[in-house]
Design a protein around this motif. Structure first.
Motif, PDB file in Angstrom:
ATOM      1  N   ASP A   1      28.452  65.305  23.388  1.00 19.54           N
ATOM      2  CA  ASP A   1      29.376  64.494  22.575  1.00 19.54           C
ATOM      3  C   ASP A   1      28.652  63.436  21.754  1.00 19.54           C
ATOM      4  OD1 ASP A   1      31.513  65.922  23.761  1.00 19.54           O
ATOM      5  OD2 ASP A   1      31.476  64.565  25.484  1.00 19.54           O
ATOM      6  N   VAL A   2      27.451  63.768  21.284  1.00 17.15           N
ATOM      7  CA  VAL A   2      26.719  62.876  20.381  1.00 17.15           C
ATOM      8  C   VAL A   2      26.585  63.594  19.043  1.00 17.15           C
ATOM      9  CG1 VAL A   2      24.597  61.608  19.968  1.00 17.15           C
ATOM     10  CG2 VAL A   2      25.445  61.859  22.295  1.00 17.15           C
ATOM     11  N   ASP A   3      27.094  62.987  17.988  1.00 17.14           N
ATOM     12  CA  ASP A   3      27.161  63.661  16.692  1.00 17.14           C
ATOM     13  C   ASP A   3      26.066  63.227  15.741  1.00 17.14           C
ATOM     14  OD1 ASP A   3      28.004  61.126  16.253  1.00 17.14           O
ATOM     15  OD2 ASP A   3      29.925  61.649  15.329  1.00 17.14           O
ATOM     16  N   LYS A   4      24.927  62.786  16.273  1.00 14.40           N
ATOM     17  CA  LYS A   4      23.807  62.413  15.417  1.00 14.40           C
ATOM     18  C   LYS A   4      22.508  62.855  16.068  1.00 14.40           C
ATOM     19  CE  LYS A   4      23.372  57.792  17.472  1.00 14.40           C
ATOM     20  NZ  LYS A   4      23.330  56.337  17.204  1.00 14.40           N
ATOM     21  N   GLU A   5      21.447  62.933  15.260  1.00 14.98           N
ATOM     22  CA  GLU A   5      20.137  63.302  15.792  1.00 14.98           C
ATOM     23  C   GLU A   5      19.596  62.176  16.669  1.00 14.98           C
ATOM     24  OE1 GLU A   5      18.013  64.069  12.201  1.00 14.98           O
ATOM     25  OE2 GLU A   5      18.420  66.219  12.284  1.00 14.98           O
ATOM     26  N   LEU A   6      18.901  62.563  17.753  1.00 19.39           N
ATOM     27  CA  LEU A   6      18.446  61.598  18.745  1.00 19.39           C
ATOM     28  C   LEU A   6      16.929  61.626  18.897  1.00 19.39           C
ATOM     29  CD1 LEU A   6      21.093  62.321  21.527  1.00 19.39           C
ATOM     30  CD2 LEU A   6      21.077  60.388  19.930  1.00 19.39           C
ATOM     31  N   PRO A   7      16.346  60.529  19.374  1.00 16.13           N
ATOM     32  CA  PRO A   7      14.918  60.552  19.730  1.00 16.13           C
ATOM     33  C   PRO A   7      14.678  61.525  20.875  1.00 16.13           C
ATOM     34  CG  PRO A   7      15.746  58.297  19.588  1.00 16.13           C
ATOM     35  CD  PRO A   7      16.939  59.196  19.553  1.00 16.13           C
ATOM     36  N   CYS A   8      13.442  61.988  20.987  1.00 23.92           N
ATOM     37  CA  CYS A   8      13.085  62.977  22.003  1.00 23.92           C
ATOM     38  C   CYS A   8      11.926  62.475  22.853  1.00 23.92           C
ATOM     39  CB  CYS A   8      12.690  64.306  21.338  1.00 23.92           C
ATOM     40  SG  CYS A   8      12.033  65.548  22.488  1.00 23.92           S
ATOM     41  N   LEU A   9      12.049  62.646  24.159  1.00 17.29           N
ATOM     42  CA  LEU A   9      10.943  62.438  25.089  1.00 17.29           C
ATOM     43  C   LEU A   9      10.401  63.803  25.479  1.00 17.29           C
ATOM     44  CD1 LEU A   9      12.189  59.612  27.481  1.00 17.29           C
ATOM     45  CD2 LEU A   9       9.957  59.671  26.372  1.00 17.29           C
ATOM     46  N   LEU A  10       9.171  64.072  25.085  1.00 14.59           N
ATOM     47  CA  LEU A  10       8.491  65.317  25.439  1.00 14.59           C
ATOM     48  C   LEU A  10       7.596  65.003  26.636  1.00 14.59           C
ATOM     49  CD1 LEU A  10       7.946  68.285  24.664  1.00 14.59           C
ATOM     50  CD2 LEU A  10       6.143  67.468  23.136  1.00 14.59           C
ATOM     51  N   ILE A  11       7.916  65.584  27.802  1.00 18.23           N
ATOM     52  CA  ILE A  11       7.337  65.130  29.067  1.00 18.23           C
ATOM     53  C   ILE A  11       6.472  66.205  29.718  1.00 18.23           C
ATOM     54  CG2 ILE A  11       7.844  64.197  31.349  1.00 18.23           C
ATOM     55  CD1 ILE A  11      10.523  63.257  30.303  1.00 18.23           C
ATOM     56  N   ALA A  12       5.225  65.826  30.064  1.00 20.22           N
ATOM     57  CA  ALA A  12       4.322  66.692  30.827  1.00 20.22           C
ATOM     58  C   ALA A  12       4.496  66.389  32.317  1.00 20.22           C
ATOM     59  CB  ALA A  12       2.869  66.467  30.400  1.00 20.22           C
ATOM     60  N   HIS A  13       4.654  67.426  33.130  1.00 22.63           N
ATOM     61  CA  HIS A  13       5.000  67.235  34.536  1.00 22.63           C
ATOM     62  C   HIS A  13       3.790  66.868  35.396  1.00 22.63           C
ATOM     63  CE1 HIS A  13       3.202  71.062  35.847  1.00 22.63           C
ATOM     64  NE2 HIS A  13       3.762  71.639  34.795  1.00 22.63           N
ATOM     65  N   THR A  14       4.065  66.520  36.653  1.00 18.92           N
ATOM     66  CA  THR A  14       3.037  66.137  37.617  1.00 18.92           C
ATOM     67  C   THR A  14       2.436  67.381  38.270  1.00 18.92           C
ATOM     68  OG1 THR A  14       4.503  66.051  39.536  1.00 18.92           O
ATOM     69  CG2 THR A  14       4.427  64.097  38.148  1.00 18.92           C
ATOM     70  N   GLY A  15       1.521  67.156  39.267  1.00 16.82           N
ATOM     71  CA  GLY A  15       1.039  68.292  40.049  1.00 16.82           C
ATOM     72  C   GLY A  15      -0.452  68.395  40.210  1.00 16.82           C
ATOM     73  N   GLY A  16      -1.206  67.381  39.833  1.00 19.54           N
ATOM     74  CA  GLY A  16      -2.655  67.438  40.033  1.00 19.54           C
ATOM     75  C   GLY A  16      -3.345  68.493  39.191  1.00 19.54           C
ATOM     76  N   TRP A  17      -2.712  68.923  38.115  1.00 22.93           N
ATOM     77  CA  TRP A  17      -3.238  69.913  37.165  1.00 22.93           C
ATOM     78  C   TRP A  17      -3.298  71.336  37.718  1.00 22.93           C
ATOM     79  CZ3 TRP A  17      -6.992  65.668  37.767  1.00 22.93           C
ATOM     80  CH2 TRP A  17      -6.747  64.616  36.884  1.00 22.93           C
ATOM     81  N   ASP A  18      -3.056  71.508  39.025  1.00 29.46           N
ATOM     82  CA  ASP A  18      -3.101  72.866  39.575  1.00 29.46           C
ATOM     83  C   ASP A  18      -1.773  73.310  40.165  1.00 29.46           C
ATOM     84  OD1 ASP A  18      -2.990  71.323  41.862  1.00 29.46           O
ATOM     85  OD2 ASP A  18      -4.727  72.248  42.845  1.00 29.46           O
ATOM     86  N   SER A  19      -0.735  72.511  39.971  1.00 26.31           N
ATOM     87  CA  SER A  19       0.592  72.865  40.480  1.00 26.31           C
ATOM     88  C   SER A  19       1.627  72.070  39.705  1.00 26.31           C
ATOM     89  CB  SER A  19       0.694  72.576  41.984  1.00 26.31           C
ATOM     90  OG  SER A  19       0.509  71.191  42.233  1.00 26.31           O
ATOM     91  N   GLY A  20       2.889  72.152  40.143  1.00 23.54           N
ATOM     92  CA  GLY A  20       3.952  71.399  39.490  1.00 23.54           C
ATOM     93  C   GLY A  20       4.863  72.285  38.672  1.00 23.54           C
ATOM     94  N   ASP A  21       5.985  71.714  38.270  1.00 27.85           N
ATOM     95  CA  ASP A  21       6.998  72.480  37.550  1.00 27.85           C
ATOM     96  C   ASP A  21       7.765  71.537  36.618  1.00 27.85           C
ATOM     97  OD1 ASP A  21       8.651  75.207  37.630  1.00 27.85           O
ATOM     98  OD2 ASP A  21      10.086  73.549  37.560  1.00 27.85           O
ATOM     99  N   PRO A  22       8.145  72.012  35.431  1.00 29.28           N
ATOM    100  CA  PRO A  22       8.871  71.134  34.496  1.00 29.28           C
ATOM    101  C   PRO A  22      10.271  70.766  34.962  1.00 29.28           C
ATOM    102  CG  PRO A  22       8.739  73.374  33.641  1.00 29.28           C
ATOM    103  CD  PRO A  22       7.831  73.323  34.826  1.00 29.28           C
ATOM    104  N   GLY A  23      10.760  71.413  36.038  1.00 28.13           N
ATOM    105  CA  GLY A  23      12.091  71.094  36.536  1.00 28.13           C
ATOM    106  C   GLY A  23      12.136  69.921  37.489  1.00 28.13           C
TER     107      GLY A  23
END
Length: 364
Positions: free
Chosen positions: A130-152
């Motif tokens: 229900d937002v009728d305008k363009e919004l800023p975006c946060l592009l997020i890299a997940h955790t995990g020690g570089w050998d694990s982790g998930d974007p969820g």
């Protein structure tokens, strides 16, 4: 029997209180530390509830219960003080009533943004409704020690951030040791280009994209934000990360809580003298003379996985520029922002929202 049960409860609470303020050498101790600091207000209530039965046996036991309650309340008191000094939101009521009243309802969906052969990478999108305008975006890299982790991961925190009027895109990247650095930089580029390509569909304003990461993802986010100006991100957020991989290697030791020496070596593909270009391009601090970028740093003093020294040095290198903000949380440990209603969660979300309002939403 009642006295025995009371003494056992007090011993357990005392051990939790002690562990909360000691650098944790094992993973389970770190998890207990996170619970005892971020959820300490509930333990404080339990300690207060034990005062009456303690009085039935000894006033000194009652005093001990009161002291335990004070110790467990320390993170909340410190969060209140920091919020006041930095102009951030902090609610005592929300500690006890963690349900968040969202400004906007948020829809979450998971999509694949890259596929090659039997490998693919996903992005989890949090989009306000229900937002009728363009919004800023946060592009997020997940955790995990570089050998694990998930974007969820960090669903609660990400949903609450999105409810304030931002589109969050938490993206996956290829993992070490199979894929050492710079694979993660290329995956960040792919995620950024995918977001830009789908900006109209997602309701994103393309000149208001902020690159953010937590822990291992913070290293990726800072390195790409500063070392890849072609991405044209408008700001960067570093949550308990390692923005200087030379220091990460220097401070790594075998057999610590993360086996950090192995993690760094397998991620970088070797030591600095073996892969100097990898260490250079993976370190945001190597590009500070070439680019100024609004940057928010959040870190906890009690972090036993990624030492506070990484953020303090990054803060010093960035200098006193007006567009830079560093918030150090004295009680905070790794993952302090996981629960949105706790002291670390409330301050982190408020700091990120204020930073976004100042440097992303106002971007030309």
């Amino acid at each position: 029997m009642k006295l025995v049960a009371l003494l056992l409860a007090l011993i357990l609470l005392a051990l939790l209180a002690l562990n909360a303020w000691v650098m944790s050498p094992t993973r389970w101790q770190w998890q207990l530390q996170l619970a005892a600091t971020e959820l300490g207000h509930w333990l404080a209530l339990l300690s207060l509830a034990l005062i009456y039965p303690a009085l039935q046996h000894s006033r000194w036991l009652a005093v001990f219960c009161l002291l335990l309650a004070v110790v467990f309340f320390i993170p909340a008191f410190q969060a209140h003080r920091i919020a006041a000094s930095h102009g951030l939101r902090f609610s005592w009521l929300r500690l006890w009533k963690p349900v968040h009243v969202e400004k906007h309802q948020v829809r979450t969906e998971r999509r694949t943004f890259w596929r090659e052969g039997d490998e693919s990478l996903d992005v989890v999108i949090y989009r306000p409704l229900d937002v009728d305008k363009e919004l800023p975006c946060l592009l997020i890299a997940h955790t995990g020690g570089w050998d694990s982790g998930d974007p969820g991961e960090f669903t609660g925190a990400n949903t609450e951030l999105a409810s304030h009027g931002y589109v969050l895109c938490s993206y996956g990247y290829r993992l070490a040791p199979k894929h050492p650095w710079r694979a993660q930089a290329e995956d960040t580029r792919r995620a950024y280009e995918w977001v830009r390509t789908h900006a109209a569909e997602l309701g994103i304003r393309t000149n208001q994209i902020v690159l953010m990461g937590r822990s291992a993802g913070a290293q990726i986010a800072t390195a790409c934000a500063y070392g890849m100006p072609e991405l044209e991100v408008c700001a960067c957020i570093d949550v308990y990360g390692t923005p200087n991989m030379y220091l990460a290697r220097e401070w790594s030791v075998p057999n610590d809580i993360l086996d950090s020496l192995t993690l760094v070596r397998q991620y970088m593909g070797g030591d600095p003298h073996e892969v100097p270009e990898a260490y250079r391009t993976a370190s945001a601090t190597e590009f500070l003379d070439q680019r100024r970028l609004p940057t928010l740093i959040l870190h906890g003093t009690q972090d036993s996985l990624v030492g506070i020294g990484h953020s303090r040095r990054f803060h010093q290198r960035l200098g006193g520029h007006e567009e830079h903000c560093f918030i150090e949380m004295p009680w905070g440990t790794h993952g302090m922002d996981f629960f949105p209603a706790t002291p670390g969660g409330q301050l982190s979300i408020s700091a990120i929202e204020r930073f976004m309002e100042r440097f992303a939403r106002s971007a030309p």
